[in-house]
Write a protein that holds these residues in place. Structure first.
Motif, short mmCIF file in Angstrom:
data_model
loop_
_atom_site.label_atom_id
_atom_site.label_comp_id
_atom_site.label_asym_id
_atom_site.label_seq_id
_atom_site.Cartn_x
_atom_site.Cartn_y
_atom_site.Cartn_z
N ASN A 179 -9.22 12.00 38.47
CA ASN A 179 -7.83 11.50 38.55
C ASN A 179 -7.10 11.80 37.25
N HIS A 180 -7.76 11.46 36.15
CA HIS A 180 -7.14 11.67 34.84
C HIS A 180 -6.82 13.16 34.62
N CYS A 181 -7.76 14.03 34.97
CA CYS A 181 -7.55 15.47 34.74
C CYS A 181 -6.35 15.99 35.54
N LEU A 211 -8.96 21.18 33.13
CA LEU A 211 -10.38 21.28 32.75
C LEU A 211 -10.68 20.65 31.39
N HIS A 212 -9.70 20.01 30.76
CA HIS A 212 -9.87 19.65 29.34
C HIS A 212 -11.02 18.68 29.09
N ASP A 213 -11.34 17.83 30.06
CA ASP A 213 -12.44 16.86 29.86
C ASP A 213 -13.70 17.28 30.59
N ILE A 214 -13.82 18.55 30.87
CA ILE A 214 -14.96 19.04 31.65
C ILE A 214 -16.29 18.72 30.93
N GLN A 263 -9.96 20.69 21.11
CA GLN A 263 -9.13 20.01 20.09
C GLN A 263 -8.22 18.89 20.63
N HIS A 264 -8.44 18.45 21.86
CA HIS A 264 -7.48 17.49 22.41
C HIS A 264 -7.64 16.07 21.86
N HIS A 265 -8.66 15.84 21.04
CA HIS A 265 -8.77 14.53 20.37
C HIS A 265 -8.54 14.64 18.87
N LEU A 292 -0.01 14.29 26.15
CA LEU A 292 -0.15 13.99 27.58
C LEU A 292 -1.37 13.11 27.84
N ASP A 293 -2.46 13.46 27.16
CA ASP A 293 -3.73 12.74 27.33
C ASP A 293 -3.57 11.27 26.92
N HIS A 294 -2.90 11.08 25.80
CA HIS A 294 -2.72 9.73 25.29
C HIS A 294 -1.80 8.92 26.21
FE LIG Z 1 -8.58 13.41 28.59
#
Ligand SMILES: [Fe+2]
Ligand SMILES: [Fe+2]
Length: 341
Positions: A179-181, A211-214, A263-265, A292-294
């Motif tokens: 869902n988050h992705c 795919l960022h949290d794959i 690098q998304h964190h 966006l993630d935050h």
């Molecule tokens: Fe995420």
């Protein structure tokens, strides 16, 4: 069995509430996605609980290859049943069916943003679930389908604010990784469309967001939920580096897509992970994704956090920005974008 919906749906059977997630190898399909009087290439089931039974059961509602009658749909809607189910083994058939529905619905001017965005969101949700649980992740047909779904969504974004609003409204939460992705992917496509990115760049960005949290899903799919929850509490989690490695094994992805996973964190002030990078060392696409993630995490609620409103999320993010957490330019644009919806 096909007569079940013709005759057999009586008040003696209480339809168990759908939980909206996989249970016992059966996967829910929102009833709103089923077209009346169209053949369905998979077996559709419904979940029932007979009085006196403790556990709900899945009952065949329409066999594979039969037309799903419009009157059945009306009957189910009248009973406020919102979900059909299918067996996990039928998932590719379900996706083909939904592709076919999309071909009919998306170009149809008589259908509004909500219906189009809903159908695309539901299809992508099933696709990502399938992608993340596949033995061979990132195969050519999977990538092809991912890019087509992203293209469809980006095309819809040309419709402007009404479509942005539908995207913001439709996001679902509940600590489930896919869902988050998808939330981040669709929100991202709306945002980069707002910023005027071209279709090719937006398509690759959308794929990276999807795919960022794959890196969180090297565990079995049924563990994704728990793992995602745990990882939210563990800021030094290794999922960015693991995701980067997984994406490096998928051919044809551009460098920025891999860096979105890695690098998304990272935070602009060097307080993020895994690299503790300062803003100029963070890839621009990963900086957009960080925002966006935050935002999706705040508005969806974390493991121990209640979801907050859009306004509140922006306020919390503005407080973080005092420490230069986000890229200033993208963050200002994001505030404008949310303000518009
Ligand atoms: Fe995420
Ligand atoms: Fe993450």
């Amino acid at each position: 069995m096909r007569q079940f919906l013709d005759h057999d749906l009586k008040s003696s059977r209480v339809i168990a509430p759908a939980i909206g997630e996989e249970k016992g190898g059966f996967i829910p399909l929102p009833l709103r996605d089923v077209r009346p009087d169209v053949e369905i290439p998979f077996e559709a089931l419904i979940k029932v609980k007979t009085k006196g039974e403790t556990e709900p059961r899945f009952i065949p509602a329409c066999p594979q290859g039969e037309v799903f009658k419009g009157e059945w749909l009306q009957k189910l809607q009248a009973l406020e049943i919102q979900w059909l189910y299918y067996s996990q083994d039928d998932e590719l058939r379900v996706l083909e069916y939904l592709d076919h529905c999309l071909e009919k619905v998306l170009p149809d001017d008589d259908r509004g943003p909500e219906e189009k965005v809903n159908l695309l969101y539901d299809t992508t949700l099933i696709f990502v679930r399938n992608f993340f649980s596949a033995e061979e992740m990132g195969s050519a047909p999977q990538m092809f389908r991912a890019l087509r779904l992203i293209d469809n969504m980006f095309d819809l974004m040309k419709g402007g604010v009404d479509y942005y609003r539908s995207i913001l409204d439709i996001r679902r939460h509940g600590h489930v990784l896919y869902n988050h992705c998808i939330n981040v992917c669709f929100l991202g496509l709306a945002f980069v469309s707002f910023m005027g990115w071209d279709a090719k760049k937006a398509q690759d960005f959308g794929l990276g967001a999807m795919l960022h949290d794959i890196g969180l899903i090297h565990l079995k799919p049924e563990l994704v939920d728990k793992h995602a929850r745990k990882s939210a509490l563990r800021p030094t989690d290794s999922h960015p580096a693991l995701g980067y490695k997984m994406l490096s094994n998928m051919p044809g992805l551009r460098r920025e897509v891999r860096y979105m996973a890695l690098q998304h964190h990272e935070n602009g002030d060097g307080s993020g992970y895994p690299g503790g990078l300062k803003i100029n060392a963070i890839d621009p696409w990963a900086r957009v994704l960080r925002i966006l993630d935050h935002y999706d995490t705040l508005t969806g609620g974390g493991a121990d956090k209640r979801p907050v409103s859009s306004k509140e999320a922006l306020r919390e993010m503005a407080a973080l920005q005092e420490r230069k957490t986000f890229d200033l330019n993208y963050f200002m644009n994001f505030i404008k974008f949310i303000g518009k919806t």
